[in-house]
Design a protein around this motif. Structure first.
Motif, PDB file in Angstrom:
ATOM      1  N   HIS A 131      18.171 -36.850 -69.506  1.00 45.73           N
ATOM      2  CA  HIS A 131      17.163 -35.766 -68.267  1.00 45.73           C
ATOM      3  C   HIS A 131      16.412 -36.334 -67.370  1.00 45.73           C
ATOM      4  CE1 HIS A 131      16.254 -33.218 -71.982  1.00 45.73           C
ATOM      5  NE2 HIS A 131      16.447 -34.625 -73.001  1.00 45.73           N
ATOM      6  N   ILE A 132      17.407 -37.865 -66.891  1.00 48.21           N
ATOM      7  CA  ILE A 132      16.320 -38.344 -65.280  1.00 48.21           C
ATOM      8  C   ILE A 132      17.925 -38.268 -64.448  1.00 48.21           C
ATOM      9  CG2 ILE A 132      15.563 -40.307 -64.265  1.00 48.21           C
ATOM     10  CD1 ILE A 132      14.352 -40.322 -67.313  1.00 48.21           C
ATOM     11  N   TYR A 133      17.423 -37.829 -63.093  1.00 42.97           N
ATOM     12  CA  TYR A 133      18.522 -37.610 -62.611  1.00 42.97           C
ATOM     13  C   TYR A 133      17.772 -38.352 -60.831  1.00 42.97           C
ATOM     14  CZ  TYR A 133      20.253 -34.253 -64.945  1.00 42.97           C
ATOM     15  OH  TYR A 133      21.135 -33.369 -65.635  1.00 42.97           O
ATOM     16  N   ARG A 134      19.098 -39.432 -60.579  1.00 41.31           N
ATOM     17  CA  ARG A 134      18.532 -39.943 -58.948  1.00 41.31           C
ATOM     18  C   ARG A 134      18.780 -39.288 -58.292  1.00 41.31           C
ATOM     19  NH1 ARG A 134      18.955 -46.349 -56.369  1.00 41.31           N
ATOM     20  NH2 ARG A 134      18.412 -45.023 -54.388  1.00 41.31           N
ATOM     21  N   ILE A 135      17.729 -38.369 -57.479  1.00 42.16           N
ATOM     22  CA  ILE A 135      18.689 -37.634 -56.815  1.00 42.16           C
ATOM     23  C   ILE A 135      19.237 -38.099 -54.860  1.00 42.16           C
ATOM     24  CG2 ILE A 135      16.918 -35.987 -55.196  1.00 42.16           C
ATOM     25  CD1 ILE A 135      15.000 -35.234 -57.331  1.00 42.16           C
ATOM     26  N   SER A 136      19.835 -37.714 -54.308  1.00 37.40           N
ATOM     27  CA  SER A 136      20.870 -37.854 -53.072  1.00 37.40           C
ATOM     28  C   SER A 136      20.272 -36.954 -52.727  1.00 37.40           C
ATOM     29  CB  SER A 136      22.018 -37.751 -53.577  1.00 37.40           C
ATOM     30  OG  SER A 136      22.550 -37.116 -54.127  1.00 37.40           O
ATOM     31  N   GLY A 137      20.243 -35.796 -52.574  1.00 37.38           N
ATOM     32  CA  GLY A 137      20.128 -35.019 -51.492  1.00 37.38           C
ATOM     33  C   GLY A 137      19.528 -33.140 -52.076  1.00 37.38           C
ATOM     34  N   MET A 138      18.723 -32.301 -51.275  1.00 37.43           N
ATOM     35  CA  MET A 138      18.243 -31.313 -51.492  1.00 37.43           C
ATOM     36  C   MET A 138      18.870 -30.357 -50.420  1.00 37.43           C
ATOM     37  SD  MET A 138      14.711 -32.389 -52.076  1.00 37.43           S
ATOM     38  CE  MET A 138      15.050 -34.651 -52.095  1.00 37.43           C
ATOM     39  N   VAL A 139      18.947 -29.110 -51.500  1.00 38.39           N
ATOM     40  CA  VAL A 139      18.810 -27.881 -50.296  1.00 38.39           C
ATOM     41  C   VAL A 139      18.207 -26.614 -50.510  1.00 38.39           C
ATOM     42  CG1 VAL A 139      20.763 -26.072 -48.442  1.00 38.39           C
ATOM     43  CG2 VAL A 139      21.724 -28.118 -50.468  1.00 38.39           C
ATOM     44  N   GLU A 140      17.373 -25.987 -49.340  1.00 36.72           N
ATOM     45  CA  GLU A 140      15.905 -25.243 -49.910  1.00 36.72           C
ATOM     46  C   GLU A 140      16.894 -23.862 -49.566  1.00 36.72           C
ATOM     47  OE1 GLU A 140      13.228 -24.421 -51.081  1.00 36.72           O
ATOM     48  OE2 GLU A 140      12.780 -26.395 -50.311  1.00 36.72           O
ATOM     49  N   GLY A 171       8.463 -20.172 -38.447  1.00 39.98           N
ATOM     50  CA  GLY A 171       7.156 -19.678 -38.420  1.00 39.98           C
ATOM     51  C   GLY A 171       6.419 -20.706 -37.909  1.00 39.98           C
ATOM     52  N   GLY A 172       6.157 -21.892 -37.884  1.00 41.95           N
ATOM     53  CA  GLY A 172       6.209 -23.747 -37.679  1.00 41.95           C
ATOM     54  C   GLY A 172       5.952 -24.559 -39.334  1.00 41.95           C
ATOM     55  N   GLU A 173       6.411 -23.428 -39.934  1.00 48.76           N
ATOM     56  CA  GLU A 173       6.449 -24.164 -41.364  1.00 48.76           C
ATOM     57  C   GLU A 173       6.739 -25.543 -41.474  1.00 48.76           C
ATOM     58  OE1 GLU A 173       7.221 -21.758 -44.841  1.00 48.76           O
ATOM     59  OE2 GLU A 173       5.799 -20.454 -44.781  1.00 48.76           O
ATOM     60  N   ILE A 174       5.212 -26.185 -41.933  1.00 51.45           N
ATOM     61  CA  ILE A 174       6.269 -27.399 -42.425  1.00 51.45           C
ATOM     62  C   ILE A 174       7.012 -27.718 -43.912  1.00 51.45           C
ATOM     63  CG2 ILE A 174       6.058 -30.356 -42.198  1.00 51.45           C
ATOM     64  CD1 ILE A 174       4.139 -29.565 -40.469  1.00 51.45           C
ATOM     65  N   GLN A 175       8.200 -28.228 -44.227  1.00 46.79           N
ATOM     66  CA  GLN A 175       8.836 -27.730 -45.675  1.00 46.79           C
ATOM     67  C   GLN A 175       8.068 -29.570 -46.347  1.00 46.79           C
ATOM     68  OE1 GLN A 175       9.464 -25.464 -46.724  1.00 46.79           O
ATOM     69  NE2 GLN A 175      10.052 -23.685 -44.807  1.00 46.79           N
ATOM     70  N   LEU A 176       8.259 -29.381 -47.837  1.00 46.93           N
ATOM     71  CA  LEU A 176       7.926 -30.815 -48.248  1.00 46.93           C
ATOM     72  C   LEU A 176       8.860 -31.159 -48.426  1.00 46.93           C
ATOM     73  CD1 LEU A 176       6.415 -32.415 -50.334  1.00 46.93           C
ATOM     74  CD2 LEU A 176       5.933 -31.163 -51.786  1.00 46.93           C
ATOM     75  N   THR A 177      10.442 -29.662 -49.012  1.00 45.68           N
ATOM     76  CA  THR A 177      11.236 -30.780 -49.301  1.00 45.68           C
ATOM     77  C   THR A 177      12.694 -31.858 -48.117  1.00 45.68           C
ATOM     78  OG1 THR A 177      11.788 -28.051 -49.750  1.00 45.68           O
ATOM     79  CG2 THR A 177      13.402 -29.506 -49.778  1.00 45.68           C
ATOM     80  N   ASP A 178      11.296 -30.845 -47.071  1.00 47.63           N
ATOM     81  CA  ASP A 178      12.525 -32.037 -45.767  1.00 47.63           C
ATOM     82  C   ASP A 178      12.510 -33.551 -45.565  1.00 47.63           C
ATOM     83  OD1 ASP A 178      14.212 -29.723 -44.438  1.00 47.63           O
ATOM     84  OD2 ASP A 178      12.207 -29.585 -43.048  1.00 47.63           O
TER      85      ASP A 178
END
Ligand code: UTP
Length: 288
Positions: free
Chosen positions: A180-189, A224-231
């Motif tokens: 159930h555990i992953y090491r995250i290398s990337g993310m796409v919103e 819209g000036g949003e600051i994404q947590l994903t970034d």
């Protein structure tokens, strides 16, 4: 690494649930008879969190009032000897130490987290989105904290979603390092189904290090000036290990009409005081 504080983000507009959210904050909407925000605060308390920091918009003080004493109501319940109800009302204020900070404009999840910078200080902390509720044993935040504390690293909750729904979520790319555990290398919103690197979606529970605040301060505002947590999470994953924990258990999205109704039914059916009378009536409804 002991995580003592949880930041609960509750300063959004809740447009998907209008018209009720015109006046009532989405986070105060009930699941049967308990506001979503209380269910999430209970999850935090049962996970060992000692202090909850709410991020609220300037008008939403009713969210905090729900955790404050209600002297007149309490007196009335005492006089009428409704002691079980009195206990129910008083127990809300005993879950954790409660504080609040304001987000003056709903400029995204990243911006909301940043408002809690000085309240959190220099320690690791949890972030919880109160419109995602999870029916897990032990509570989902406790399971996620076990992963983060075990790895001494930040971690996010992951749920496998159908490919047709990936465009509603932040989707991760990663390699499996344990059950159930992953090491995250990337993310796409919110990727299209063709562009999604996996079907593992980030859910509303995070364990983050204080470095995230610096990354949020330097994040480029998007649409819209949003600051994404994903970034900021992506920037974090570039210089230290970030783990994803794929949990099992039910999840209800209270910010969505269908998710909201499903949560009512599922939680009511788990209640012995309600299930017996609800079951035959639901059956009737489904057959009609
Ligand atoms: P959502 O994106 O689901 O909430 O954020 P929203 O913007 O209120 O809802 P819709 O899409 O308009 O219907 C998840 C959580 O993050 C909080 C929200 O209050 C919600 O609990 N949030 C979101 C903030 O605190 N600030 C923001 O700028 C955005």
């Amino acid at each position: 690494m002991k995580v003592r504080k949880a930041v609960i983000l509750a300063a959004g507009l809740g447009t998907r649930m209008l018209p009720v959210t015109k006046v009532v904050p989405k986070e105060l909407l009930p699941v049967v008879d308990t506001p979503a925000i209380q269910l999430v605060a209970e999850e935090a308390a049962r996970s060992g969190i000692e202090e909850i920091i709410f991020v609220i918009s300037p008008g939403k003080t009713s969210l905090i009032e729900h955790f404050a004493p209600a002297p007149e109501l309490e007196r009335a319940l005492e006089e009428r000897e409704k002691l079980e109800l009195l206990d129910l009302v008083q127990s809300v204020g005993k879950l954790a130490r409660i504080t609040a900070v304001e987000q003056h404009q709903p400029l995204g999840l990243g911006h909301a987290v940043l408002q809690a910078k000085s309240a959190v200080g220099g320690e690791p902390f949890a972030v919880m989105l109160p419109d995602d509720i999870f029916d897990c044993q032990p509570p989902l935040l406790r399971q996620l904290l076990d992963v983060a504390e075990g790895q001494t690293a930040p971690a996010v909750a992951l749920l496998e979603v159908p490919r047709s729904e990936v465009s509603k979520y932040g989707i991760v790319e990663g390699s499996k390092t344990g059950e159930h555990i992953y090491r995250i290398s990337g993310m796409v919103e919110k990727p299209s189904p063709e562009r999604a690197p996996s079907q593992l979606a980030i859910m509303g529970r995070y364990v983050l290090p204080p470095e995230i605040f610096g990354l949020l301060e330097h994040a480029e505002p998007g649409v819209g000036g949003e600051i994404q947590l994903t970034d900021a999470l992506l920037a974090l994953a570039e210089h230290r290990a970030l783990y994803g924990y794929q949990f099992t258990g039910a999840r209800y999205d209270l910010g969505d009409r269908v998710g909201f109704v499903l949560a009512q039914v599922a939680y009511a059916l788990k209640r012995p005081d309600l299930a017996a009378s609800l079951r035959p009536r639901l059956r009737e409804l489904l057959l009609s």
